[in-house]
Design a protein around this motif. Structure first.
Motif, PDB file in Angstrom:
ATOM      1  N   GLY A 284      18.121   9.291  11.048  1.00  0.00           N
ATOM      2  CA  GLY A 284      19.499   9.046  11.499  1.00  0.00           C
ATOM      3  C   GLY A 284      19.605   7.675  12.145  1.00  0.00           C
ATOM      4  N   PRO A 285      20.756   7.402  12.778  1.00  0.00           N
ATOM      5  CA  PRO A 285      20.957   6.057  13.320  1.00  0.00           C
ATOM      6  C   PRO A 285      19.898   5.637  14.335  1.00  0.00           C
ATOM      7  CG  PRO A 285      22.841   7.513  13.810  1.00  0.00           C
ATOM      8  CD  PRO A 285      21.934   8.251  12.897  1.00  0.00           C
ATOM      9  N   SER A 286      19.450   6.530  15.206  1.00  0.00           N
ATOM     10  CA  SER A 286      18.513   6.051  16.234  1.00  0.00           C
ATOM     11  C   SER A 286      17.174   5.658  15.619  1.00  0.00           C
ATOM     12  CB  SER A 286      18.374   7.064  17.372  1.00  0.00           C
ATOM     13  OG  SER A 286      17.298   7.918  17.167  1.00  0.00           O
ATOM     14  N   GLY A 287      16.677   6.425  14.654  1.00  0.00           N
ATOM     15  CA  GLY A 287      15.417   6.069  13.993  1.00  0.00           C
ATOM     16  C   GLY A 287      15.540   4.731  13.270  1.00  0.00           C
ATOM     17  N   PHE A 288      16.664   4.549  12.569  1.00  0.00           N
ATOM     18  CA  PHE A 288      16.846   3.286  11.833  1.00  0.00           C
ATOM     19  C   PHE A 288      17.065   2.100  12.774  1.00  0.00           C
ATOM     20  CE2 PHE A 288      16.965   5.490   7.846  1.00  0.00           C
ATOM     21  CZ  PHE A 288      16.513   4.514   6.962  1.00  0.00           C
ATOM     22  N   TYR A 289      17.755   2.344  13.916  1.00  0.00           N
ATOM     23  CA  TYR A 289      17.930   1.235  14.872  1.00  0.00           C
ATOM     24  C   TYR A 289      16.576   0.797  15.431  1.00  0.00           C
ATOM     25  CZ  TYR A 289      23.065   1.076  15.221  1.00  0.00           C
ATOM     26  OH  TYR A 289      24.395   0.889  14.972  1.00  0.00           O
ATOM     27  N   VAL A 290      15.698   1.755  15.746  1.00  0.00           N
ATOM     28  CA  VAL A 290      14.367   1.393  16.262  1.00  0.00           C
ATOM     29  C   VAL A 290      13.611   0.597  15.194  1.00  0.00           C
ATOM     30  CG1 VAL A 290      12.096   2.280  16.966  1.00  0.00           C
ATOM     31  CG2 VAL A 290      14.174   3.327  17.894  1.00  0.00           C
ATOM     32  N   ALA A 291      13.622   1.107  13.951  1.00  0.00           N
ATOM     33  CA  ALA A 291      12.888   0.441  12.873  1.00  0.00           C
ATOM     34  C   ALA A 291      13.420  -0.975  12.666  1.00  0.00           C
ATOM     35  CB  ALA A 291      13.021   1.259  11.589  1.00  0.00           C
TER      36      ALA A 291
ATOM     37  N   LEU B 208      14.102  16.497  24.180  1.00  0.00           N
ATOM     38  CA  LEU B 208      12.660  16.352  24.394  1.00  0.00           C
ATOM     39  C   LEU B 208      12.411  15.764  25.785  1.00  0.00           C
ATOM     40  CD1 LEU B 208      11.571  14.903  20.904  1.00  0.00           C
ATOM     41  CD2 LEU B 208      11.875  17.288  21.584  1.00  0.00           C
ATOM     42  N   ARG B 209      11.228  16.047  26.338  1.00  0.00           N
ATOM     43  CA  ARG B 209      10.889  15.517  27.670  1.00  0.00           C
ATOM     44  C   ARG B 209      10.442  14.071  27.518  1.00  0.00           C
ATOM     45  NH1 ARG B 209       8.446  20.073  27.260  1.00  0.00           N
ATOM     46  NH2 ARG B 209       9.194  21.831  28.474  1.00  0.00           N
ATOM     47  N   THR B 210      11.137  13.163  28.157  1.00  0.00           N
ATOM     48  CA  THR B 210      10.778  11.743  28.035  1.00  0.00           C
ATOM     49  C   THR B 210      10.791  11.094  29.407  1.00  0.00           C
ATOM     50  OG1 THR B 210      13.092  11.212  27.681  1.00  0.00           O
ATOM     51  CG2 THR B 210      11.716  11.398  25.715  1.00  0.00           C
ATOM     52  N   LEU B 211      10.160   9.938  29.456  1.00  0.00           N
ATOM     53  CA  LEU B 211      10.131   9.169  30.687  1.00  0.00           C
ATOM     54  C   LEU B 211      11.050   7.974  30.490  1.00  0.00           C
ATOM     55  CD1 LEU B 211       8.430   9.482  33.267  1.00  0.00           C
ATOM     56  CD2 LEU B 211       6.920   7.743  32.333  1.00  0.00           C
ATOM     57  N   SER B 212      12.096   7.894  31.287  1.00  0.00           N
ATOM     58  CA  SER B 212      13.059   6.813  31.174  1.00  0.00           C
ATOM     59  C   SER B 212      12.431   5.536  31.763  1.00  0.00           C
ATOM     60  CB  SER B 212      14.294   7.240  31.956  1.00  0.00           C
ATOM     61  OG  SER B 212      15.227   6.240  31.959  1.00  0.00           O
ATOM     62  N   PRO B 213      12.740   4.312  31.319  1.00  0.00           N
ATOM     63  CA  PRO B 213      13.673   3.967  30.242  1.00  0.00           C
ATOM     64  C   PRO B 213      12.981   3.742  28.891  1.00  0.00           C
ATOM     65  CG  PRO B 213      13.112   1.990  31.440  1.00  0.00           C
ATOM     66  CD  PRO B 213      12.258   3.094  32.018  1.00  0.00           C
TER      67      PRO B 213
ATOM     68  N   GLY C  99      17.374   8.045  21.002  1.00  0.00           N
ATOM     69  CA  GLY C  99      18.700   8.613  20.703  1.00  0.00           C
ATOM     70  C   GLY C  99      18.893   9.976  21.330  1.00  0.00           C
ATOM     71  N   TRP C 100      19.638  10.844  20.643  1.00  0.00           N
ATOM     72  CA  TRP C 100      19.968  12.156  21.208  1.00  0.00           C
ATOM     73  C   TRP C 100      18.724  13.005  21.449  1.00  0.00           C
ATOM     74  CZ3 TRP C 100      25.028  14.472  18.643  1.00  0.00           C
ATOM     75  CH2 TRP C 100      26.114  13.658  19.011  1.00  0.00           C
ATOM     76  N   ALA C 101      17.640  12.813  20.654  1.00  0.00           N
ATOM     77  CA  ALA C 101      16.408  13.582  20.878  1.00  0.00           C
ATOM     78  C   ALA C 101      15.859  13.305  22.273  1.00  0.00           C
ATOM     79  CB  ALA C 101      15.357  13.207  19.831  1.00  0.00           C
ATOM     80  N   ALA C 102      16.105  12.076  22.775  1.00  0.00           N
ATOM     81  CA  ALA C 102      15.566  11.675  24.078  1.00  0.00           C
ATOM     82  C   ALA C 102      16.560  11.866  25.214  1.00  0.00           C
ATOM     83  CB  ALA C 102      15.155  10.210  24.019  1.00  0.00           C
ATOM     84  N   MET C 103      17.857  11.715  24.932  1.00  0.00           N
ATOM     85  CA  MET C 103      18.853  11.667  26.021  1.00  0.00           C
ATOM     86  C   MET C 103      19.779  12.866  26.044  1.00  0.00           C
ATOM     87  SD  MET C 103      20.350   7.841  25.374  1.00  0.00           S
ATOM     88  CE  MET C 103      21.083   8.277  23.810  1.00  0.00           C
ATOM     89  N   GLY C 104      19.753  13.670  24.984  1.00  0.00           N
ATOM     90  CA  GLY C 104      20.752  14.728  24.852  1.00  0.00           C
ATOM     91  C   GLY C 104      21.947  14.197  24.085  1.00  0.00           C
TER      92      GLY C 104
ATOM     93  N   MET D  61      22.335   2.823  19.887  1.00  0.00           N
ATOM     94  CA  MET D  61      21.707   1.558  19.491  1.00  0.00           C
ATOM     95  C   MET D  61      21.005   0.907  20.692  1.00  0.00           C
ATOM     96  SD  MET D  61      23.493  -1.812  17.872  1.00  0.00           S
ATOM     97  CE  MET D  61      24.130  -2.403  19.426  1.00  0.00           C
ATOM     98  N   MET D  62      21.680   0.875  21.836  1.00  0.00           N
ATOM     99  CA  MET D  62      21.092   0.241  23.012  1.00  0.00           C
ATOM    100  C   MET D  62      19.808   0.972  23.422  1.00  0.00           C
ATOM    101  SD  MET D  62      23.004  -2.194  23.275  1.00  0.00           S
ATOM    102  CE  MET D  62      22.158  -2.976  24.614  1.00  0.00           C
ATOM    103  N   ASP D  63      19.861   2.301  23.365  1.00  0.00           N
ATOM    104  CA  ASP D  63      18.693   3.102  23.723  1.00  0.00           C
ATOM    105  C   ASP D  63      17.541   2.813  22.755  1.00  0.00           C
ATOM    106  OD1 ASP D  63      17.394   5.536  25.036  1.00  0.00           O
ATOM    107  OD2 ASP D  63      17.414   6.100  22.921  1.00  0.00           O
ATOM    108  N   ALA D  64      17.873   2.754  21.470  1.00  0.00           N
ATOM    109  CA  ALA D  64      16.838   2.519  20.450  1.00  0.00           C
ATOM    110  C   ALA D  64      16.194   1.142  20.648  1.00  0.00           C
ATOM    111  CB  ALA D  64      17.461   2.620  19.058  1.00  0.00           C
ATOM    112  N   TYR D  65      17.002   0.133  20.944  1.00  0.00           N
ATOM    113  CA  TYR D  65      16.457  -1.216  21.137  1.00  0.00           C
ATOM    114  C   TYR D  65      15.506  -1.232  22.340  1.00  0.00           C
ATOM    115  CZ  TYR D  65      19.711  -3.217  17.709  1.00  0.00           C
ATOM    116  OH  TYR D  65      20.386  -3.535  16.564  1.00  0.00           O
TER     117      TYR D  65
END
Ligand code: NAP
Length: 490
Positions: free
Chosen positions: A9-16, A354-359, A380-385, A394-398
């Motif tokens: 989805g968008p978050s995976g592609f934004y990271v890539a 998922l349980r993540t450590l911000s940021p 993305g939503w997997a990390a932040m809800g 996009m900002m999160d993925a970057y």
């Protein structure tokens, strides 16, 4: 680095796309998705009359043109979800083949209301309606629009307004957009006269944004029933945000369409929370009665609390639109360790993601150990809800790409943050032995058998869908995996 991304989805592609644009060094990024096509919510979530939101796919297409990125569709990884036609890939295969893993799995499950569990043709999660009008591979039945006059939508978010708008727009207005002909046919047969949008809090707390509310006010064939002015009164001294002031202004002005003879109407019912749905005694009017408890907003907690009063709303169909949560994802106990470890579920039901450590969105194992998992991230939503529009994703993925993954690669084996690395859950422990070009054997076989799709396959389907569309229409979607795989084989 050989990065495996779960979720196209968008978050995976934004990271890539961020990683590829920040470095020219040799590396590999493989994106897996259980959908046969890339872009996740952009194809199967964004409302069809918002084509401008889908412009991000140009960036994703550009990333996919980089030979360091590969996409593998119709592949389900892990212990949950998936479709019958998916190729199943065990997590262990990813562990063996990759040095870094990113979970971009989104939030794919609808939050349900305790008083309104799904009930065929009576109570539907909004996700089913969205999946119907986007022809999602989950293959849901169409809502019974030719049998209902009154629809109640529960929740005051943007998904509620997307669904309400699609139900109230004229099919002819929708026709040029990316809406399958079979969906337009159901909408043409719709007998809907009124849509009530019901929320447990008030206009100042509503989650929808002003753009979406304005679109409701601008509907050409449906008119909002004016609100009782007392609902729009604000206590003296209350400081309003820009968004709140705009919402109140729009609600005061009401619909552009003031024609009282409009066939369709809609209304906002604030401070109401569903208690129960029951068959109606007055069967010639509407099929069901929805009991609504009256609520008010507690000034200290901001939460909706019951006042004790109730109202009965005759209705035919209830759509619950209360947001989304993620899914359990279990990492099997480590085979590389001499001391056996327990399976680890990355998902927290309390958080809904998922349980993540911000940021940096590094993945964290559950407490009491609470270890940071080396070279594993979420975005993305997997990390932040399930919150925020695409720009926030996009900002999160970057951030994950810059501060998490790339820093780890450049500063190899840096001491990450303050936590202890979870040694038992190392990905491929010998990174130097990883071959950038190799693939899990299951994927190699799936590619040969036509069970796994590539980005090139998607480009072919994309081109064909555009070619099939009537003149003036964006595209005519292929409606099932069977149709897609038949087309690709040919
Ligand atoms: P949302 O924005 O979180 O809204 C959920 C709504 O459900 C809220 O009004 C919430 O009320 C209500 N709710 C939750 N639990 C409830 C309960 N037990 N009883 C009664 N009401 C309950 O969720 P969404 O609409 O699914 O949207 C998800 C995300 O996608 C949002 O960030 C949204 O902006 C985004 N999105 C954007 C667009 C767009 O940009 N056009 C389109 C679709 C989605 P409370 O506030 O009282 O909890």
């Amino acid at each position: 680095m050989k990065l495996g991304i779960i979720g196209g989805g968008p978050s995976g592609f934004y990271v890539a796309s961020r990683i590829l644009s920040r470095t020219s060094r040799p590396l590999r990024i493989d994106i897996y998705d259980r959908l046969w096509c890339p872009h996740g919510l952009v194809r199967y979530g964004v409302a069809p009359d918002h084509p401008e939101v889908k412009n991000c796919v140009h960036k994703f297409d550009q990333a996919a043109s980089d030979s360091r990125l590969r996409f593998f569709g119709n592949v389900n990884i892990g212990n949950t979800g998936g479709f019958g036609h998916n190729l199943q890939l065990p997590v262990q295969s990813l562990f063996k083949n990759y040095t870094h893993l990113l979970f971009a799995t989104g939030c794919t499950k609808p939050r349900l209301h305790p008083s309104l569990p799904p009930q065929k043709d009576v109570v539907l999660p909004a996700l089913d309606v969205v999946h119907w009008y986007t022809a999602h591979p989950s293959n849901v039945s169409p809502p019974p629009l030719d049998k209902v006059k009154h629809v109640s939508i529960i929740g005051l978010g943007n998904v509620s307004l997307d669904v309400a708008r699609i139900l109230l727009m004229s099919p002819e207005e929708l026709a040029p957009y990316d809406v399958p002909e079979s969906v337009l046919d159901v909408l043409r047969r719709s007998t809907i006269e009124h849509v009530s949008i019901i929320g447990r809090r008030g206009p100042l707390e509503a989650a929808f944004t002003t753009k979406e509310l304005r679109e409701m006010m601008n509907l050409s064939e449906a008119r909002m029933v004016p609100l009782d002015p007392s609902v729009l009164q604000v206590e003296e001294g209350t400081k309003l945000t820009r968004q709140q002031s705009r919402t109140l202004d729009l609600l005061k002005k009401g619909s552009k369409n003031t024609d009282s003879s409009s066939k369709k109407t809609w209304s906002l019912e604030f401070y109401r929370n569903p208690l129960e749905i029951a068959p109606s005694h007055n069967s010639h009017a509407h099929g069901r009665t929805l009991s609504l408890g009256h609520t008010e907003v507690d000034k200290t907690t901001g939460k909706a609390v019951p006042t004790g009063l109730t109202t009965q709303l005759p209705t035919d169909l209830v759509i619950t639109s209360l947001g989304f949560h993620g899914e359990s994802f279990t990492l099997p106990s480590s085979s590389s360790s001499s001391t056996p470890t327990a399976d680890v579920d990355l998902y927290s039901p309390t958080l809904g993601h998922l349980r993540t450590l911000s940021p940096t969105n590094r993945l964290v194992s559950p407490t009491p150990s609470g270890h940071i998992l080396k070279h594993m991230y979420a975005s993305g939503w997997a990390a932040m809800g399930a919150k925020g529009v695409l720009a926030a994703t996009m900002m999160d993925a970057y951030n994950v790409a810059d501060e998490g993954i790339l820093k780890d690669v450049v500063m190899a084996d840096q001491e990450v943050e303050s936590g202890k690395l979870e040694e038992e859950l190392l990905l491929n422990p010998d990174e130097s032995s990883v071959d950038l070009n190799s693939l899990p054997s299951e994927i190699e076989k799936g590619l040969v058998e036509g069970a796994v799709t590539t980005y090139e396959d998607w480009r072919k389907v994309d081109e064909e869908e555009r070619r099939r569309a009537k003149e003036g229409k964006e595209r005519e979607r292929m409606l099932s995996w069977e149709e897609v795989s038949r087309y690709l084989r040919r």
